[in-house]
Design a protein around this motif. Structure first.
Motif, short mmCIF file in Angstrom:
data_model
loop_
_atom_site.label_atom_id
_atom_site.label_comp_id
_atom_site.label_asym_id
_atom_site.label_seq_id
_atom_site.Cartn_x
_atom_site.Cartn_y
_atom_site.Cartn_z
N GLU A 19 10.21 -6.79 -3.03
CA GLU A 19 9.66 -5.35 -3.59
C GLU A 19 8.82 -4.99 -2.44
N GLU A 20 8.05 -5.88 -1.62
CA GLU A 20 7.23 -5.73 -0.57
C GLU A 20 8.00 -4.96 0.25
N ASP A 21 9.25 -5.40 0.81
CA ASP A 21 10.25 -4.71 1.70
C ASP A 21 10.44 -3.42 1.24
N GLU A 22 10.63 -3.01 -0.05
CA GLU A 22 11.06 -1.71 -0.48
C GLU A 22 9.84 -0.68 -0.32
N LEU A 23 8.66 -1.23 -0.53
CA LEU A 23 7.57 -0.27 -0.44
C LEU A 23 7.12 -0.07 1.02
N ALA A 24 7.86 -0.73 2.06
CA ALA A 24 7.98 -0.32 3.28
C ALA A 24 8.59 1.17 3.40
N ASP A 25 9.20 1.55 2.65
CA ASP A 25 9.89 2.80 2.82
C ASP A 25 8.98 3.77 2.21
N LEU A 26 8.60 5.00 2.63
CA LEU A 26 7.66 5.82 2.09
C LEU A 26 8.26 6.61 0.72
N ASP A 27 9.41 6.88 0.71
CA ASP A 27 10.06 7.35 -0.43
C ASP A 27 9.96 6.66 -1.69
N GLU A 28 10.21 5.15 -1.51
CA GLU A 28 10.18 4.10 -2.37
C GLU A 28 8.60 4.01 -2.85
N PHE A 29 7.66 4.08 -1.74
CA PHE A 29 6.38 3.75 -2.16
C PHE A 29 5.94 4.88 -3.18
N LEU A 30 6.40 6.27 -2.74
CA LEU A 30 5.81 7.41 -3.70
C LEU A 30 6.52 7.45 -5.13
N ARG A 31 7.73 6.79 -5.18
CA ARG A 31 8.39 6.65 -6.55
C ARG A 31 7.58 5.82 -7.31
N VAL A 32 7.22 4.61 -6.79
CA VAL A 32 6.31 3.54 -7.47
C VAL A 32 5.01 4.11 -7.67
N ALA A 50 -0.14 11.02 1.25
CA ALA A 50 1.06 10.02 1.07
C ALA A 50 1.12 9.11 2.30
N ASP A 51 0.94 9.60 3.43
CA ASP A 51 1.24 8.55 4.93
C ASP A 51 0.18 7.80 4.89
N GLU A 52 -1.30 8.10 4.61
CA GLU A 52 -2.52 7.39 5.03
C GLU A 52 -2.37 6.33 3.81
N HIS A 53 -2.09 6.62 2.47
CA HIS A 53 -2.34 5.57 1.60
C HIS A 53 -0.94 4.65 1.72
N HIS A 54 0.21 5.10 2.12
CA HIS A 54 1.05 4.35 2.53
C HIS A 54 0.91 3.03 3.67
N ARG A 55 0.24 3.66 4.65
CA ARG A 55 -0.35 2.70 5.62
C ARG A 55 -1.36 1.69 5.08
N THR A 56 -2.39 2.18 4.32
CA THR A 56 -3.34 1.34 3.80
C THR A 56 -2.63 0.34 2.66
N THR A 57 -1.74 0.59 1.87
CA THR A 57 -0.97 -0.20 1.24
C THR A 57 -0.25 -1.45 2.07
N LEU A 58 0.56 -0.93 3.12
CA LEU A 58 1.20 -1.81 3.83
C LEU A 58 0.29 -2.78 4.89
N ALA A 59 -0.86 -2.25 5.05
CA ALA A 59 -2.17 -3.13 5.75
C ALA A 59 -2.47 -4.32 4.69
N HIS A 60 -2.20 -4.26 3.43
CA HIS A 60 -2.66 -5.31 2.61
C HIS A 60 -1.63 -6.30 2.11
N ARG A 61 -1.46 -7.46 2.35
CA ARG A 61 -0.34 -8.48 2.25
C ARG A 61 -0.40 -8.54 0.63
N VAL A 62 -1.59 -8.82 0.18
CA VAL A 62 -1.24 -9.09 -1.32
C VAL A 62 -1.56 -7.65 -2.04
#
Length: 147
Positions: A19-32, A50-62
């Motif tokens: 799931e972590e790999d799936e969230l690396a894709d912006l479109d999947e991140f937005l869908r979730v 969207a882009d800023e929140h995506h980067r923030t999410t990817l910066a957190h491992r957990v």
């Protein structure tokens, strides 16, 4: 780590590595995100975050679902300051309440001097000596007498 580990031992939290790999894709991140927040993908994109929140999410491992919802609604990862003033100002909480964040948009000089649109003045009809009408005691804080 052994295969008999508990969810509490999992460093990925509720989202495993797939799931972590799936969230690396912006479109999947937005869908979730849309599924979790109740806002659809176009609404999330319209926030401009969207882009800023995506980067923030990817910066957190957990990650967990509550943290992602918190990020969208408040503009900050739980326990951290907002990633930017813009993130706070464009949080979904303000859209939910149909309000503007305090201090984010100037309402205009003197706008505080008039009652909000559609609001009845205190005490009904306007009269002199009271802030928004009625008698001076009717305009007193907490409905009490003026002191």
């Amino acid at each position: 780590m052994s295969d008999d580990r508990t969810a509490a031992d999992d460093p990925y939290g509720p989202w495993g590595p797939a799931e972590e790999d799936e969230l690396a894709d912006l479109d999947e991140f937005l869908r979730v995100s849309a599924e979790l927040t109740g806002f659809d993908v176009p609404e999330l994109r319209a926030t401009g975050m969207a882009d800023e929140h995506h980067r923030t999410t990817l910066a957190h491992r957990v990650r967990d679902e509550h943290a992602l919802v918190h990020l969208w609604y408040v503009g900050a990862w739980p326990g951290e300051a907002p990633s930017s003033a813009r993130a706070h100002d464009h949080g979904l909480v303000w859209r939910t309440f149909r309000a503007s964040p305090p201090g984010a948009a100037a309402p205009g000089h003197g706008s505080w001097a008039a009652a909000p649109a559609g609001a009845a003045p205190f005490g009904g009809s306007p009269s002199e000596g009271a802030p928004f009408g009625g008698s001076p005691s009717e305009g007193a804080p907490f409905g009490g007498e003026q002191r």
